[in-house]
Design an enzyme around this catalytic site. Structure first.
Site, mmCIF file in Angstrom:
data_model
loop_
_atom_site.group_PDB
_atom_site.id
_atom_site.type_symbol
_atom_site.label_atom_id
_atom_site.label_comp_id
_atom_site.label_asym_id
_atom_site.label_seq_id
_atom_site.Cartn_x
_atom_site.Cartn_y
_atom_site.Cartn_z
ATOM 1 C CE LYS A 121 -3.174 2.150 2.248
ATOM 2 N NZ LYS A 121 -4.380 1.990 3.486
ATOM 3 N NE ARG A 163 -5.514 10.146 2.758
ATOM 4 C CZ ARG A 163 -4.761 10.470 2.089
ATOM 5 N NH1 ARG A 163 -4.342 11.996 1.948
ATOM 6 N NH2 ARG A 163 -3.468 9.494 2.355
ATOM 7 N NE ARG A 166 -3.560 8.035 6.616
ATOM 8 C CZ ARG A 166 -5.248 8.317 6.107
ATOM 9 N NH1 ARG A 166 -5.482 8.035 4.920
ATOM 10 N NH2 ARG A 166 -6.360 9.150 6.910
ATOM 11 C CD GLU A 225 5.951 -3.757 4.555
ATOM 12 O OE1 GLU A 225 5.453 -4.556 5.212
ATOM 13 O OE2 GLU A 225 6.518 -2.965 4.744
ATOM 14 C CE LYS A 266 -6.255 1.675 -0.538
ATOM 15 N NZ LYS A 266 -7.708 1.976 0.818
ATOM 16 C CB SER A 272 -11.155 7.112 -4.535
ATOM 17 O OG SER A 272 -9.849 7.973 -3.855
ATOM 18 C CE1 TYR A 305 -14.876 3.075 -3.630
ATOM 19 C CE2 TYR A 305 -12.993 3.376 -5.118
ATOM 20 C CZ TYR A 305 -13.928 3.516 -3.967
ATOM 21 O OH TYR A 305 -12.534 3.172 -2.718
#
Length: 330
Positions: A203, A213, A224, A240, A255, A281, A320
């Site tokens: 990610k 958001r 972040r 990871e 992602k 998004s 989506y």
């Protein structure tokens, strides 16, 4: 033009002559079962609220969420990933409402599970960012930094609360070190060995998360970058992945999807478990915005973007457009 023998003897265009031929020889195919619908449920509203930066996507009420889940199941979509949006006054530094049995996400999980049963895999975002007043994915220490290990304790509580609420699959998305092992142990401690763990193994700290958001009413201040990955790096993604597999991940995810197809392909080569990719998004918003302005042909662009993700190695795609595309695939 003078022809010499059968030149050219090799004519790849023979396999592109008409739609039936192209369909017959297609190397990559989309199927409704490949798709997972991300969905938002918001506390304190009495009608769905369209998200301004994501036209056609809504913050659902409990009732409209159940309807959306039923429609996704009927279209052949495999899963629904739920994100809860609590009232602002319920947010605090520890994201307490995220583990409250009566919190919006747990209530929504029970609602959807009662609506669709096992016809749709009910998945839950396991992260604190929607529930904290600072908008970060974990607990902060006295210096305002993310406290990795204190956050893991909260994730263990969240995993158990979400499993109790009916989640088939939990998706730890906060990118804390050790999160998959802690979540797996927490589930096993309450005899929920049947609940699967979808690891957000890769990610990135991405500009493409922007519209999300708005969708979750994020209170984030700052960024972040200390816990989500650096877009310049490949090797750390594979590291990871290896750690998450060692800790017991049942599935792994990349992602965002579209800007990181090279990473997705590498993960798909290395992974011994199913690989998901999240078309985020910003990817959705760009296609919708360009289509609204007449700059691209919307429907073919959507399918092409999903084919690219599938071709790169994803066996599951969070998008989506899941229900819309599944209906068209029939």
């Amino acid at each position: 033009m003078t022809r010499y023998g059968s030149f050219p003897g090799s004519r790849p265009r023979r396999l592109r002559t008409n739609p039936t031929m192209r369909r017959m020889v297609a190397e990559t195919r989309l199927h409704p079962a490949d798709l997972i619908l991300p969905a938002f449920v918001r506390e304190g509203i009495d009608a769905p609220v369209e998200i301004g930066s994501m036209p056609g996507v809504y913050q659902h009420t409990r009732d409209s969420l159940k309807k959306a889940a039923a429609e996704a199941a009927a279209a052949g979509v495999s899963g629904i990933m739920l994100f809860g949006v609590p009232l602002d006054e319920k947010k605090d530094g520890r994201g307490t409402v995220g583990t409250d049995p009566d919190g919006i996400l747990q209530v929504a999980l029970r609602d959807v599970r009662s609506e669709v049963g096992d016809d749709l895999m009910v998945m839950s975002d396991l992260c604190l960012d929607e529930f904290t007043d600072h908008g970060h994915c974990g607990v902060l220490d006295e210096q305002g930094r993310i406290d990795n290990d204190a956050t893991l304790e909260r994730y263990a509580e969240m995993a158990q609360a979400q499993a109790d609420a009916g989640a088939h699959i939990v998706g730890p998305s906060g990118m804390m070190d050790g999160q998959i092992g802690v979540v797996r142990d927490a589930l096993d401690q309450i005899d929920r060995e049947d609940v699967a763990v979808l690891a957000y193994s890769v990610k990135y700290s991405s500009a493409f998360f922007g519209p999300f958001r708005e969708a979750v009413g994020s209170s984030l201040q700052g960024d972040r970058k200390t816990y989500q990955q650096d877009s310049a790096n490949v090797r750390e993604s594979l590291r990871e992945l290896a750690l998450d597999l060692e800790e017991g991940a049942d599935m792994v995810m990349v992602k965002p999807a579209g800007p990181y197809l090279d990473i997705l392909a590498r993960v798909a080569e290395e992974s011994e478990v199913p690989v998901a990719a999240y078309q985020v998004s910003g990817e959705y918003a760009m296609i919708e915005a360009a289509a609204q302005r007449g700059w691209i042909d919307r429907d073919p662009a959507i399918v092409e973007s999903l084919l690219g993700i599938k071709r790169a190695g994803a066996s599951m795609i969070l998008t989506y457009w899941a229900t819309e595309v599944a209906r068209k695939l029939g």
